[in-house]
Design an enzyme around this catalytic site. Structure first.
Site, PDB file in Angstrom:
ATOM      1  CG  ASP A  44      -1.814   1.201   1.305  1.00  0.00           C
ATOM      2  OD1 ASP A  44      -2.966   1.083   0.843  1.00  0.00           O
ATOM      3  OD2 ASP A  44      -1.390   2.258   1.817  1.00  0.00           O
ATOM      4  CE1 TYR A  49       0.532   7.746   2.732  1.00  0.00           C
ATOM      5  CE2 TYR A  49       1.016   5.524   1.977  1.00  0.00           C
ATOM      6  CZ  TYR A  49       0.207   6.399   2.670  1.00  0.00           C
ATOM      7  OH  TYR A  49      -0.906   5.918   3.305  1.00  0.00           O
ATOM      8  CE  LYS A  74      -3.838   4.786   0.849  1.00  0.00           C
ATOM      9  NZ  LYS A  74      -2.409   4.395   0.810  1.00  0.00           N
ATOM     10  CB  SER A 146      -8.327   6.563   2.068  1.00  0.00           C
ATOM     11  OG  SER A 146      -7.601   6.438   3.274  1.00  0.00           O
TER      12      SER A 146
END
Length: 280
Positions: A44, A49, A74, A146
């Site tokens: 993930d 990130y 994401k 999310s």
């Protein structure tokens, strides 16, 4: 590796390797490489990130076939409309070095810049349209969200042609989000648990420590086992090889119903932030 089945029939490994806060470059490359080596088949990541390149390189350099790895990324808050989301999907595919991702999520339901006059509703709808198109084109095998609470999901479901397959939120002993979980299950939306150890806050909890001793397991393993028995999909993150391996050792024991209940009621564990108020 045991698997769940999403509402569209896609199988997803029951535990994933989280990469939040693992820096781009050698650290994320080594961590993902080791995770894949010891048995993880689910990784993930996310645009924010800033480690998609390292994650993708570790996957490419592994001995595993691409189809044997479940890969999630994401879309972040600065890609919050149809055209930006479309470009964002292509950017992630390029950085990851793959032709498709297995799961694509809207990372945040209500970015700070979208809060006037409920602009987030239109932003989510437009982003979702781009994701649905990528899904139909085979660039994404499943789509989800999310940090979405019930009212965010209700708004999205008003315009979505495809309902979310996944909602990734903070779920940990002491942070059960029961109403949200019940809503997601009503729509057959799988709950993924990020920060399944309460961002580390569970380690000093005396009840969790007592249960770890009872089962001959670590506090982390007990927390992750709790997540599985609740029907969640935990995403533990670590850069320590021993912990990466230990976090997989959760399929050889079972918590009693009473102990699951004790973990439900833990106090002092970090909880989900209100996505309508966070400063990003």
């Amino acid at each position: 590796m045991e698997q769940y089945q999403l509402s569209n029939g896609v199988n997803i490994p029951k535990i994933g390797f989280g990469t939040w806060q693992i820096p781009e470059g050698e650290e994320v490359y080594k961590s993902v490489t080791h995770a894949l080596k010891v048995g993880y088949r689910h990784v993930d990541t996310a645009q924010i990130y800033r480690n998609e390149v390292g994650v993708g390189q570790a996957i490419a350099d592994s001995d595993l076939a691409r189809e044997d790895i479940f890969l999630t990324t994401k879309i972040w808050n600065d890609k919050y409309d149809y055209d930006l989301a479309k470009a964002s999907i292509e950017e992630s595919l390029e950085k990851l070095g793959v032709d498709y991702v297995d799961l694509l999520l809207i990372h945040w339901p209500n970015p700070k810049a979208q809060r006037e006059q409920d602009a987030w509703k239109a932003g989510n709808a437009a982003t979702w349209k781009a994701m649905e198109e990528a899904y139909r084109a085979g660039k994404v095998r499943a789509i989800g969200v999310s940090n979405f609470m019930i009212h965010h999901l209700e708004a999205l479901l008003e315009t979505a042609d495809i309902k979310p397959h996944v909602n990734q939120v903070l779920l940990a002993p002491g942070c059960t989000q029961e109403n949200l979980v019940a809503f997601c299950r009503q729509y057959d939306i799988l709950l993924e648990a990020y920060s399944p150890l309460g961002t580390g806050s569970i380690f000093s909890n005396p009840v969790a420590q007592e249960l770890a001793a009872k089962y001959g397991k670590s506090v982390a393993q007990v927390a992750l086992r709790w997540s599985l028995q609740k029907g969640f999909l935990p995403l533990p993150k670590s850069v320590t090889p021993e912990n990466i391996e230990a976090n997989l050792q959760i399929f050889d024991f079972e918590l009693s119903a009473d102990d699951v209940d004790k973990l439900d009621k833990l106090e002092g564990i970090k909880s989900q932030k209100n996505p309508d108020e966070v400063d990003y």
